[in-house]
Write an enzyme that holds these catalytic residues in place. Sequence first.
Site, PDB file in Angstrom:
ATOM      1  N   ASP A  59      13.623   4.550-164.388  1.00 32.04           N
ATOM      2  CA  ASP A  59      15.001   4.989-164.142  1.00 32.04           C
ATOM      3  C   ASP A  59      15.980   4.309-165.106  1.00 32.04           C
ATOM      4  O   ASP A  59      15.619   3.374-165.820  1.00 32.04           O
ATOM      5  CB  ASP A  59      15.424   4.729-162.679  1.00 32.04           C
ATOM      6  N   ASN A 115      15.702   0.674-148.501  1.00 34.48           N
ATOM      7  CA  ASN A 115      15.810   1.980-147.829  1.00 34.48           C
ATOM      8  C   ASN A 115      14.630   2.886-148.157  1.00 34.48           C
ATOM      9  O   ASN A 115      14.656   4.069-147.863  1.00 34.48           O
ATOM     10  CB  ASN A 115      17.138   2.673-148.198  1.00 34.48           C
ATOM     11  N   HIS A 162      13.455   3.608-151.234  1.00 34.29           N
ATOM     12  CA  HIS A 162      13.446   4.348-152.502  1.00 34.29           C
ATOM     13  C   HIS A 162      12.366   3.817-153.449  1.00 34.29           C
ATOM     14  O   HIS A 162      12.007   2.638-153.407  1.00 34.29           O
ATOM     15  CB  HIS A 162      14.829   4.377-153.171  1.00 34.29           C
ATOM     16  N   GLU A 218      16.250   8.309-153.800  1.00 34.26           N
ATOM     17  CA  GLU A 218      16.832   7.850-152.545  1.00 34.26           C
ATOM     18  C   GLU A 218      16.332   8.725-151.390  1.00 34.26           C
ATOM     19  O   GLU A 218      15.765   9.801-151.619  1.00 34.26           O
ATOM     20  CB  GLU A 218      18.360   7.935-152.645  1.00 34.26           C
TER      21      GLU A 218
HETATM   22  C1  GLP Z   1      15.937  -0.903-157.746  1.00 30.63           C
HETATM   23  C2  GLP Z   1      15.142  -0.207-158.856  1.00 30.63           C
HETATM   24  C3  GLP Z   1      13.787   0.132-158.372  1.00 30.63           C
HETATM   25  C4  GLP Z   1      13.211  -1.107-157.744  1.00 30.63           C
HETATM   26  C5  GLP Z   1      13.878  -1.373-156.427  1.00 30.63           C
HETATM   27  C6  GLP Z   1      13.574  -2.724-155.819  1.00 30.63           C
HETATM   28  O1  GLP Z   1      17.033  -0.167-157.368  1.00 30.63           O
HETATM   29  N1  GLP Z   1      15.753   0.938-159.403  1.00 30.63           N
HETATM   30  O2  GLP Z   1      12.988   0.595-159.444  1.00 30.63           O
HETATM   31  O3  GLP Z   1      11.858  -0.924-157.487  1.00 30.63           O
HETATM   32  O4  GLP Z   1      15.257  -1.123-156.510  1.00 30.63           O
HETATM   33  O5  GLP Z   1      14.272  -3.729-156.475  1.00 30.63           O
HETATM   34  P1  GLP Z   1      14.028  -5.265-156.220  1.00 30.63           P
HETATM   35  O6  GLP Z   1      12.678  -5.571-156.767  1.00 30.63           O
HETATM   36  O7  GLP Z   1      15.128  -5.949-156.982  1.00 30.63           O
HETATM   37  O8  GLP Z   1      14.091  -5.476-154.756  1.00 30.63           O
END
Ligand code: GLP
Length: 241
Positions: free
Chosen positions: A67, A136, A138, A143
């Site tokens: 992303d 959540n 995702h 989302e």
């Molecule tokens: C972010 C990223 C995701 C990631 C997720 C968890 O928004 N876009 O690709 O896997 O949320 O992030 P974190 O590892 O900081 O909890």
Amino acid sequence: METKIFDTAAEAALFTARMIADQVKSKPNSNLGVATGRTMDAIYHNLVKIAKTEKLDFSEVKAFAVDEYIGLNPDSPNSYKAYLELHLFNQLNFQAKNQFIPNVQIEDIDQACIDYENKLDEVGHIDLQLLGIGTNGHIGLNEPGSAIDSRTRIVGLTSATKNSNKSLFVDEKIPETAASIGIGTVLDSKKCLLIATGETKSEIIQRLVNGDVSSKLPASALKHHKNCLLILDKASAKLLQ
Ligand code: GLP
């Protein structure tokens, strides 16, 4: 979906890095799907260490980001491009031509998303897809509500995601939108690793493991994936029976 639970987040990260290294060893021209976020920090740190010790060659590896935020300055330190360069691309011998991130700097971002999918088709899809999970549910920035057959596209960010990620932003406001690969794109990958560490992920992991497949919890679509491994530490697995 097979599950592996490690005592600590550090062990989970080391195991994941080992799997990526082994993938590159067995197929030097692998297509890797690379995620971002805090969970990935330790994984990439370990991967770089392993790669240097074992003299792994990443020159033929193609890396595809999951992303990218829309609306940041082209040279923003908050972009996922900057993250991947810092933690991965500039640490190893990736070639610039093999680093793929949806191009959100052009006017027609919808077209950039189509181009991204076309490139994935052209290279034969992802061999090993890394994914983290949001609180959540995702994956990438798919989302809740994302369709199981969604492809790379512009997505709106939920307040939950903005709240969780805004502390990582320096001198810029967190955007409202991003380009993200779709759930369908993820399901096309040959192998997938979903990693969650820390207590903040325990509730969503409990819902993921014990619940049904539903677009309300985008990561649940991975239960339809033929080769997906869920990698947890004890803290994220603490609500599992
Ligand atoms: C972010 C990223 C995701 C990631 C997720 C968890 O928004 N876009 O690709 O896997 O949320 O992030 P974190 O590892 O900081 O909890």
